[in-house]
Design a protein around this motif. Structure first.
Motif, PDB file in Angstrom:
ATOM      1  N   THR A  38       0.778  -1.277   0.029  1.00 56.23           N
ATOM      2  CA  THR A  38       0.058  -0.096  -0.160  1.00 56.23           C
ATOM      3  C   THR A  38       0.827   1.277  -0.263  1.00 56.23           C
ATOM      4  O   THR A  38       2.105   1.307   0.455  1.00 56.23           O
ATOM      5  CB  THR A  38      -0.830   0.180   1.293  1.00 56.23           C
ATOM      6  N   THR A  39       0.373   2.276  -0.316  1.00 56.94           N
ATOM      7  CA  THR A  39       1.004   3.538  -0.413  1.00 56.94           C
ATOM      8  C   THR A  39       1.585   4.099   1.124  1.00 56.94           C
ATOM      9  O   THR A  39       2.654   4.383   1.160  1.00 56.94           O
ATOM     10  CB  THR A  39       0.311   4.837  -1.019  1.00 56.94           C
ATOM     11  N   GLU A  40       0.569   3.776   2.102  1.00 55.98           N
ATOM     12  CA  GLU A  40       1.087   4.194   3.310  1.00 55.98           C
ATOM     13  C   GLU A  40       2.212   3.096   3.834  1.00 55.98           C
ATOM     14  O   GLU A  40       3.165   3.427   4.561  1.00 55.98           O
ATOM     15  CB  GLU A  40      -0.061   3.806   4.239  1.00 55.98           C
ATOM     16  N   ALA A  41       2.218   1.691   3.557  1.00 55.71           N
ATOM     17  CA  ALA A  41       3.370   0.926   3.978  1.00 55.71           C
ATOM     18  C   ALA A  41       4.681   1.522   3.311  1.00 55.71           C
ATOM     19  O   ALA A  41       5.555   1.257   3.885  1.00 55.71           O
ATOM     20  CB  ALA A  41       2.984  -0.583   3.572  1.00 55.71           C
ATOM     21  N   VAL A  42       4.702   1.640   1.968  1.00 53.03           N
ATOM     22  CA  VAL A  42       5.779   2.003   1.316  1.00 53.03           C
ATOM     23  C   VAL A  42       6.540   3.269   1.757  1.00 53.03           C
ATOM     24  O   VAL A  42       7.615   3.438   2.153  1.00 53.03           O
ATOM     25  CB  VAL A  42       5.580   2.243  -0.174  1.00 53.03           C
ATOM     26  N   ALA A  43       5.463   4.316   2.208  1.00 56.38           N
ATOM     27  CA  ALA A  43       6.054   5.589   2.897  1.00 56.38           C
ATOM     28  C   ALA A  43       6.675   5.174   4.072  1.00 56.38           C
ATOM     29  O   ALA A  43       7.732   5.820   4.750  1.00 56.38           O
ATOM     30  CB  ALA A  43       4.699   6.433   2.796  1.00 56.38           C
ATOM     31  N   ALA A  44       5.859   4.398   4.906  1.00 51.06           N
ATOM     32  CA  ALA A  44       6.441   4.131   6.317  1.00 51.06           C
ATOM     33  C   ALA A  44       7.857   3.557   6.260  1.00 51.06           C
ATOM     34  O   ALA A  44       8.750   4.107   6.998  1.00 51.06           O
ATOM     35  CB  ALA A  44       5.500   3.123   7.240  1.00 51.06           C
ATOM     36  N   ILE A  45       8.028   2.565   5.278  1.00 49.45           N
ATOM     37  CA  ILE A  45       9.395   1.908   5.035  1.00 49.45           C
ATOM     38  C   ILE A  45      10.387   2.998   4.592  1.00 49.45           C
ATOM     39  O   ILE A  45      11.428   2.985   5.190  1.00 49.45           O
ATOM     40  CB  ILE A  45       9.419   0.859   4.267  1.00 49.45           C
ATOM     41  N   GLN A  46      10.006   3.802   3.863  1.00 46.38           N
ATOM     42  CA  GLN A  46      11.007   4.815   3.292  1.00 46.38           C
ATOM     43  C   GLN A  46      11.319   5.794   4.403  1.00 46.38           C
ATOM     44  O   GLN A  46      12.261   6.534   4.534  1.00 46.38           O
ATOM     45  CB  GLN A  46      10.313   5.289   2.073  1.00 46.38           C
ATOM     46  N   LEU A  47      10.123   6.055   5.048  1.00 41.19           N
ATOM     47  CA  LEU A  47      10.537   7.106   6.446  1.00 41.19           C
ATOM     48  C   LEU A  47      11.613   6.299   7.333  1.00 41.19           C
ATOM     49  O   LEU A  47      12.309   7.012   7.991  1.00 41.19           O
ATOM     50  CB  LEU A  47       9.190   7.249   7.079  1.00 41.19           C
ATOM     51  N   PHE A  48      11.449   5.029   7.572  1.00 41.49           N
ATOM     52  CA  PHE A  48      12.194   4.215   8.343  1.00 41.49           C
ATOM     53  C   PHE A  48      13.822   4.398   7.676  1.00 41.49           C
ATOM     54  O   PHE A  48      14.600   4.555   8.498  1.00 41.49           O
ATOM     55  CB  PHE A  48      11.889   2.757   8.315  1.00 41.49           C
ATOM     56  N   ALA A  49      13.766   4.300   6.243  1.00 42.46           N
ATOM     57  CA  ALA A  49      15.006   4.388   5.595  1.00 42.46           C
ATOM     58  C   ALA A  49      15.713   5.594   5.869  1.00 42.46           C
ATOM     59  O   ALA A  49      16.921   5.702   6.006  1.00 42.46           O
ATOM     60  CB  ALA A  49      14.909   4.211   4.208  1.00 42.46           C
ATOM     61  N   ALA A  50      14.897   6.805   6.145  1.00 41.75           N
ATOM     62  CA  ALA A  50      15.420   8.124   6.210  1.00 41.75           C
ATOM     63  C   ALA A  50      15.950   8.155   7.609  1.00 41.75           C
ATOM     64  O   ALA A  50      17.294   8.797   7.594  1.00 41.75           O
ATOM     65  CB  ALA A  50      14.549   9.183   5.994  1.00 41.75           C
ATOM     66  N   ALA A  51      15.527   7.749   8.359  1.00 47.45           N
ATOM     67  CA  ALA A  51      16.073   7.670   9.772  1.00 47.45           C
ATOM     68  C   ALA A  51      17.223   6.799   9.999  1.00 47.45           C
ATOM     69  O   ALA A  51      18.137   7.194  10.458  1.00 47.45           O
ATOM     70  CB  ALA A  51      14.990   7.067  11.047  1.00 47.45           C
ATOM     71  N   MET A  52      17.391   5.720   9.361  1.00 46.79           N
ATOM     72  CA  MET A  52      18.533   4.916   9.257  1.00 46.79           C
ATOM     73  C   MET A  52      19.756   5.543   8.556  1.00 46.79           C
ATOM     74  O   MET A  52      20.873   5.301   9.018  1.00 46.79           O
ATOM     75  CB  MET A  52      18.319   3.386   8.747  1.00 46.79           C
ATOM     76  N   LEU A  53      19.326   5.982   7.568  1.00 43.84           N
ATOM     77  CA  LEU A  53      20.447   6.739   6.752  1.00 43.84           C
ATOM     78  C   LEU A  53      20.980   7.999   7.488  1.00 43.84           C
ATOM     79  O   LEU A  53      22.053   8.401   7.527  1.00 43.84           O
ATOM     80  CB  LEU A  53      20.041   7.143   5.406  1.00 43.84           C
ATOM     81  N   GLY A  54      19.869   8.923   8.201  1.00 43.58           N
ATOM     82  CA  GLY A  54      20.416   9.682   8.960  1.00 43.58           C
ATOM     83  C   GLY A  54      21.474   9.368  10.153  1.00 43.58           C
ATOM     84  O   GLY A  54      22.290   9.982  10.534  1.00 43.58           O
ATOM     85  N   PHE A  55      21.007   8.398  10.766  1.00 46.07           N
ATOM     86  CA  PHE A  55      21.809   7.593  11.719  1.00 46.07           C
ATOM     87  C   PHE A  55      23.048   7.211  11.312  1.00 46.07           C
ATOM     88  O   PHE A  55      24.143   7.237  11.826  1.00 46.07           O
ATOM     89  CB  PHE A  55      21.000   6.508  12.475  1.00 46.07           C
TER      90      PHE A  55
END
Length: 124
Positions: A38-55
């Motif tokens: 779903t669009t929401e699930a993809v967005a949630a995973i990519q938001l998690f990706a942003a946090a991991m890349l920032g970390f």
């Protein structure tokens, strides 16, 4: 190379790999987990990706800082919490052969950061 520098490099590479995988392969990750794309699930995973890349960027930029004792304690606390909670969550998911390497890597990094956080200055 000092132990704390090696730890920060290893942690940043692991986090960058997780972040890149989640950023560029969210649909494939959802499919492998048997979840609907779903669009929401993809967005949630990519938001998690942003946090991991920032970390990962934070760890990479702090790789020359001595981690241990009172120096850079917030880095040690943040990394320890991430890897310790991540290990618990992965173990709770009853890891399959696919998740087992992630459990091992996260567990080792949690133990390494925990040793530095709770027992002081790293060797080297």
């Amino acid at each position: 190379m000092k132990e704390s520098q090696l730890l920060m490099i290893v942690a940043s590479l692991v986090l960058a790999a997780v972040g890149c995988g989640c950023l560029f392969l969210p649909a494939e990750l959802l499919a492998s987990a048997g979840m609907p794309e779903t669009t929401e699930a993809v967005a949630a995973i990519q938001l998690f990706a942003a946090a991991m890349l920032g970390f990962a960027a934070l760890n990479w930029s702090a790789k020359a800082v001595l981690i241990g004792g009172i120096y850079a304690r917030p880095l040690a606390v943040g990394n320890f919490l991430h890897f310790a909670i991540g290990t618990i969550v992965l173990l709770d998911a009853q890891p399959s052969k696919v998740l087992l390497p992630a459990v091992v890597v996260y567990g080792l990094l949690a133990a390494w950061f925990g040793r530095i956080l709770f027992y002081g200055k790293p060797a080297g």
